[in-house]
Structures are given as structure tokens and as C-alpha cells.
Write an enzyme that holds these catalytic residues in place. Structure first.
Site, PDB file in Angstrom:
ATOM      1  N   LEU A 132       0.860  -1.180   0.000  1.00  0.00           N
ATOM      2  CA  LEU A 132       0.000   0.000   0.000  1.00  0.00           C
ATOM      3  C   LEU A 132       0.895   1.228   0.000  1.00  0.00           C
ATOM      4  CD1 LEU A 132      -2.637  -0.944   2.756  1.00  0.00           C
ATOM      5  CD2 LEU A 132      -2.941  -1.073   0.275  1.00  0.00           C
ATOM      6  N   ASP A 133       0.453   2.293  -0.677  1.00  0.00           N
ATOM      7  CA  ASP A 133       1.192   3.549  -0.653  1.00  0.00           C
ATOM      8  C   ASP A 133       1.346   4.029   0.793  1.00  0.00           C
ATOM      9  OD1 ASP A 133       1.326   3.581  -3.391  1.00  0.00           O
ATOM     10  OD2 ASP A 133      -0.361   4.955  -3.657  1.00  0.00           O
ATOM     11  N   LYS A 134       2.352   4.835   1.023  1.00  0.00           N
ATOM     12  CA  LYS A 134       2.625   5.349   2.365  1.00  0.00           C
ATOM     13  C   LYS A 134       1.381   5.990   2.985  1.00  0.00           C
ATOM     14  CE  LYS A 134       5.534   8.718   4.809  1.00  0.00           C
ATOM     15  NZ  LYS A 134       6.647   9.693   4.687  1.00  0.00           N
ATOM     16  N   ASP A 135       0.646   6.780   2.213  1.00  0.00           N
ATOM     17  CA  ASP A 135      -0.492   7.496   2.777  1.00  0.00           C
ATOM     18  C   ASP A 135      -1.820   6.772   2.598  1.00  0.00           C
ATOM     19  OD1 ASP A 135       0.771   9.748   3.954  1.00  0.00           O
ATOM     20  OD2 ASP A 135       1.146  10.555   1.961  1.00  0.00           O
ATOM     21  N   THR A 136      -1.771   5.508   2.173  1.00  0.00           N
ATOM     22  CA  THR A 136      -2.969   4.671   2.146  1.00  0.00           C
ATOM     23  C   THR A 136      -2.992   3.838   3.413  1.00  0.00           C
ATOM     24  OG1 THR A 136      -2.923   4.525  -0.267  1.00  0.00           O
ATOM     25  CG2 THR A 136      -4.203   2.858   0.899  1.00  0.00           C
TER      26      THR A 136
END
Length: 297
Positions: A132-136
Site C-alpha cells: 500500500l502507498d505510504k499514505d494509504t
């Protein structure tokens, strides 16, 4: 180790690998070549090598040299048994350690939590099957055995895993549901971005509107394929960028907090029991508070 028979001709191999290895950054692909870990027909080749039909490609994974420190990050464990761990990743935390930054990641916690992880030779992956992306925020599957890792990886490739997300986007929709069909590839100009392009890889996103007003829409999303940054790219492509997404969307009042995207549920076949299992993660408190602010709930 990755083995593949090349089916495309006269493409620079480094460009070919950016499509094949979506979880690798360009700098990591460059390191693969430097370490002679990219072989064609059993010979190490340079990034400029032009592919030939039926070339035999062999990629040896990098040994991650930077020390990864086991650290208790108090991450929520949704479920765990002898084969898998399901983690609820908070927003703002990397899935894998970055090569050029000293930031904590899910891997740091996994190395603290257990010594039983698939593919432990490659500490950077540490059993994590997807990312998952860092901000997800939301659910991540971690395999504790090689058999579990291969089983779940195959399910991702065959698209038999149901991946459900929540997000908030700009604008509103005439229809209550829709499907976005737009191939995605790496942006040739920006190293950190992906773009919708006819010559990209197939990408499909289904969505339903949960609620909306004149300015924003709260969406339930089923990710049919799993391209890098797919949800962010697709909704920007249809002129409904995620709020706070300064990379793909627009600079707005939410930019300081980044975008709001939550991996809410996962359904897949358990690698041991062979039964269908579903796991869910509640919306983070910050996400819930923003919903109240925007929709006056």
C-alpha cells in the site's frame, strides 16, 4: 527469483522491467543491473539491451544491504495463524523500507513481531505479498511461509482476490456507480508518477457512490486490477481526483494531510484451509472526522 520468456521485441530491457516489476523503483531496477542480477539467456546484460522474441529472462532479487531494525510499532494485527498475518497499516507508514530514507516501515514491525516470515532472505519484503502507498491505510496480507506466499501471489495474479477501498474525491457523479477502464504505465517524464495511456497495462476500477454533495463524493471502490497508484490515477483521469492528492490531483485545503484512501476489506482463499476468508478494517478516526466535516453527519 523471477523467470520469464520475453514476448516483445526491440524494447530497452530497463524500460521492459519498469512494466514487469511494478513494485520496484527505477533506482532499484538500476541496482539490479549494477549487481549483474539481470540475465538474458544466462548472461548478464546492460540496461540498454534490446529485447528479442523468446529471450529467456532471469532476475535475481537484490540482497537488501541496509540494516533493518526490528521495532515494535504497535501495529494492529487483524488476524494471525500459522500461514498468514493480516495487518491494519496506518496512514503515513511505508510498507517496505525506502532505499534512500531512514523511515520506519511495516517490515520493521514484522521483524519484531515474528521470526517466521516467507522470503526472509530478502528482508525488504519480509513476507509482504502486496503493498500500500505510504499514505494509504488499511489491510495488508503477510505470508509466514513460502507456500502461503506463492498461493496468495497466484491469487493476486489471477485476480481472484477481492480488494475493497474507501476514498473521498472532488466533484459529484450523475450515476451512482461506474467502471473506469484506462490502461496505466509509468510516466516517462516523472519518476514517481504513473499515467493513463493506451499503451499501458490493463487497469479496471469499479466504484459506487456512498454519499455526495455539490463538492465531494464518498466512494466504495473495488479494485479489479492492481496497478501502481491505480485508484489515484483513474479518478484523476475522469476529473475526480482524490482530495488532498497533490501529486495526481490539485493543491487544496487538504494537501497538508495528503489524500484519504483506505483499504477496507480483502477476500481471498486461505492458503491452508482452501476456504474463502474475508477481513475488514474500520475507517481511521481522521477519515471519520473528515466525513463528518464534509457531509455534516
Amino acid at each position: 527469483m523471477i523467470k520469464e520468456i520475453i514476448k516483445e521485441e526491440k524494447i530497452r530491457l530497463d524500460i521492459y522491467l519498469t512494466k514487469l516489476l511494478e513494485d520496484y523503483s527505477r533506482s532499484e531496477i538500476k541496482e539490479l543491473f549494477k549487481a549483474d542480477n539481470v540475465l538474458v539467456n544466462n548472461k548478464a546484460v546492460k540496461p540498454s539491451y534490446l529485447t528479442k522474441l523468446n529471450d529467456k529472462l532471469l532476475i535475481k532479487e537484490l540482497t537488501f544491504e541496509k540494516e533493518i531494525i526490528a521495532k515494535n510499532l504497535r501495529l494492529p494485527i487483524v488476524y494471525e495463524d500459522e500461514a498468514i498475518i493480516i495487518i491494519n497499516k496506518p496512514k503515513g507508514l511505508l510498507t517496505h523500507p525506502a532505499t534512500n530514507k531512514k523511515e520506519d516501515s511495516v517490515v520493521n514491525h514484522l521483524l519484531y513481531h515474528t521470526t517466521k516470515l516467507a522470503n526472509i532472505v530478502n528482508l525488504k519484503k519480509a513476507g509482504i505479498v502486496h503493498r500500500l502507498d505510504k499514505d494509504t491505510s488499511g489491510l495488508l496480507i503477510v505470508a509466514k511461509t513460502d507456500d502461503a506466499y506463492h498461493s496468495i501471489s497466484k491469487q493476486f495474479k489471477k485476480r481472484t482476490i477481492t480488494k475493497n477501498y474507501y476514498t473521498i474525491v472532488h466533484g459529484n457523479f450523475e450515476a451512482e456507480s461506474g467502471t473506469i477502464i484506462a490502461p496505466i504505465k509509468r510516466d516517462p517524464i516523472s519518476k514517481v508518477k504513473m499515467i493513463a495511456s493506451e499503451d499501458g497495462k490493463e487497469a479496471l476500477t469499479d466504484f459506487n457512490v456512498i454519499k455526495q454533495n455539490s463538492n465531494y463524493a464518498y466512494l466504495n471502490i473495488d479494485l479489479i486490477t492492481g496497478r501502481t497508484h491505480q485508484i489515484r490515477v483513474h479518478f484523476n483521469y475522469i476529473k475526480h481526483p482524490l482530495i488532498g492528492d497533490g501529486v495526481y490531483g490539485i493543491k487544496d485545503d487538504f494537501s497538508n494531510d495528503s489524500f484519504f484512501l483506505h483499504a477496507h476489506s480483502l477476500t481471498f482463499t486461505h492458503p491452508i484451509t482452501k476456504k474463502e476468508v474475508t477481513f475488514k478494517a474500520p475507517l481511521p478516526q481522521q477519515f471519520q472526522e473528515l466525513l463528518k466535516e464534509l457531509f455534516h453527519d
